[in-house]
Enzyme design. Structure first.
Site, short mmCIF file in Angstrom:
data_model
loop_
_atom_site.label_atom_id
_atom_site.label_comp_id
_atom_site.label_asym_id
_atom_site.label_seq_id
_atom_site.Cartn_x
_atom_site.Cartn_y
_atom_site.Cartn_z
CG HIS A 45 -13.15 -2.79 6.98
ND1 HIS A 45 -13.13 -1.42 6.59
CD2 HIS A 45 -13.61 -3.69 6.01
CE1 HIS A 45 -13.65 -1.65 5.30
NE2 HIS A 45 -14.19 -3.01 4.88
CG ASP A 47 -5.85 -1.16 7.33
OD1 ASP A 47 -7.19 -0.73 7.68
OD2 ASP A 47 -5.42 -0.74 6.21
CB ALA A 134 -11.58 -4.60 -8.61
CB SER A 137 -4.44 -2.41 -3.02
OG SER A 137 -3.98 -1.41 -2.49
CB SER A 138 -5.64 -0.06 -8.69
OG SER A 138 -7.01 0.56 -8.24
CB SER A 139 -5.17 4.04 -5.15
OG SER A 139 -5.93 3.00 -3.71
CD GLU A 171 -4.02 5.58 -1.35
OE1 GLU A 171 -3.06 4.98 -1.13
OE2 GLU A 171 -5.23 5.10 -1.64
CG ASP A 183 -4.63 -1.14 0.78
OD1 ASP A 183 -4.68 -2.14 1.40
OD2 ASP A 183 -5.61 -0.41 0.48
C1 GLA Z 1 -9.46 -0.51 2.01
C2 GLA Z 1 -8.31 0.38 2.69
C3 GLA Z 1 -7.35 -0.59 3.51
C4 GLA Z 1 -8.28 -1.26 4.56
C5 GLA Z 1 -9.42 -2.22 3.83
C6 GLA Z 1 -10.16 -3.08 4.53
O1 GLA Z 1 -8.74 -1.44 0.96
O2 GLA Z 1 -7.54 0.76 1.72
O3 GLA Z 1 -6.49 0.32 4.11
O4 GLA Z 1 -8.85 -0.39 5.38
O5 GLA Z 1 -10.10 -1.40 2.88
O6 GLA Z 1 -9.62 -4.06 5.10
#
Ligand code: GLA
Length: 399
Positions: A45, A47, A134, A137-139, A171, A183
């Site tokens: 958390h 970024d 999950a 970072s599938s999106s 996004e 991501d």
């Molecule tokens: C999600 C968000 C990322 C990042 C993480 C936490 O995956 O898409 O940008 O903020 O949470 O590190």
């Protein structure tokens, strides 16, 4: 050098191209593209608070099979959805539908302005081997994979950086998620055998070698999926912004929460609502932990790196409050095993996966321990998987 995961991705993509022909009928041969998912090892958390993050890509991701049409029609489908969506390239939806297709349509909307008016239409089939929702970072994987594939089939000539920016714009814009930059960067700039060091304040990056001959990355899936996770994520983003707007008055040179010193936070904590103070403390401490983790990696001290992962998890649980009992259990079981260097939730939290850094050779012991504890308490198998690294979005040919 081709790895075993390269050949299995190629086999899966070959089948995926056959599925495109099944779905859309005979025609030109499709081209096949892959974009990985990612795990974040440190910098949780951070970024969207301008801090440093340490993600690495994994050899699971999104499959994109594409072929050109002779007209300007666009037909898109997913192996997880029986419907085929059809549009004219000049009349792409202007409003999101709240479905998976928003991601590729967002990217198409970004790129349509960069191709000639007579650019051909497309048939695209999406699939993949990455668990959805999950925390892997599938999106961003589907957005980066779509941007990369469109760039190649339309011959636009985007750089990797532009592919990342396109995915992020889709996004944040059309899909409407206030996500941080980690991501798409983690996926778009991935390099096998390396952790990406990304400073989210100035977007500078570097590659830190991961000793994959001796260490492996495992992921255990809690199988918890929270419907409300997006709302809870946006709430954390807002809380951090609120904490920053109070604290910056005491440190005017700060441009984001990452800049706030622990001294300023401690001195002015009483001005913050206790929840905001906990959120700010997580961020301020996680910045320092992430720098320490980088130093540990650079001096060849994987145990020191793993210890920071465990501290990060405790902070995510107690201060940022994004963990759930299932994730805590997985971290606890993993950290009790010999050969485990560190473990923490990956992604936003509220369910999803735990990432475990372990010594090679410990895999089966860790799998047995995690599974036994989890099944006893939650009656489900967390399906621990060992992931290889990945080199980022690419066209897969030769099958
Ligand atoms: C999600 C968000 C990322 C990042 C993480 C936490 O995956 O898409 O940008 O903020 O949470 O590190």
């Amino acid at each position: 050098m081709a790895t075993s995961s390269d050949s299995s991705i190629a086999e899966e993509l070959e089948r995926h191209c056959l599925s495109l022909v099944d779905r859309f009928g005979a025609g030109a041969s499709p081209r096949a593209f892959f974009a990985p998912g990612r795990v974040n090892l440190m910098g949780a958390h951070l970024d969207y608070n301008g801090g440093p993050v340490m993600p690495t890509a994994i050899d699971r991701g999104t499959f994109v099979a594409v072929r050109l049409r002779r007209d300007r029609r666009l037909r898109i489908a997913s192996v997880l959805d029986a419907r085929v969506l059809e549009f004219d390239l000049d009349e792409l939806p202007a409003v999101r539908a709240g479905r998976w297709s928003d991601y590729p349509i967002g990217v198409l909307r970004e790129l349509c302005t960069r191709v000639p008016h007579d650019a051909p239409g497309l048939e695209i089939l999406f699939g993949g081997n990455l668990p959805i929702g999950a925390g892997l970072s599938s999106s961003a994987s589907i957005c980066v994979g779509t941007a990369f594939a469109l760039d190649r089939v339309w011959g636009i000539g985007l750089s990797r950086q532009e592919i990342v920016s396109t995915a992020l714009a889709a996004e944040r814009g059309f899909v409407g998620v206030q996500c941080g930059i980690m991501d798409p960067f983690a996926i778009g700039l991935a390099r096998t055998g390396h952790i990406l060091w990304l400073d989210c304040k100035d977007e500078s990056s570097a590659y830190l070698p991961l000793d994959s001959a001796h260490h492996a990355i495992a992921v255990a899936d809690s199988l918890v999926r929270r419907e409300l996770a997006q709302g809870a994520f946006n709430e954390r983003v807002q809380q951090c912004a609120q904490a920053f707007s109070t604290l910056r008055r005491h440190q005017p040179s700060a441009t984001c929460l990452r800049d706030i010193s622990r001294e300023v936070l401690d001195r002015h904590r009483a001005e913050l609502d206790p929840i905001l103070a906990r959120r700010a403390q997580h961020v301020v401490d996680e910045v320092r932990r992430t720098f320490r983790a980088r130093d540990a990696l650079l001096r060849g001290d994987p145990s020191g790196f793993g210890a920071e992962m465990l501290r990060a998890h405790a902070s995510l649980r107690d201060l940022f409050e994004v963990s759930v009992p299932e994730l805590d259990q997985l971290v606890e079981s993993a950290s009790a095993c010999a050969g485990v260097l560190g473990a923490r939730l990956t992604g936003a939290g509220f369910g999803g996966c735990v990432v475990v850094l372990l010594e090679r050779g410990a895999e089966e012991r860790v799998r047995a321990r995690i599974t036994e504890d989890y099944v006893r308490r939650f009656h489900r198998d967390p399906a621990l998987a060992i992931f290889g690294g990945d080199s980022g979005p690419r066209e897969v040919t030769g099958f």
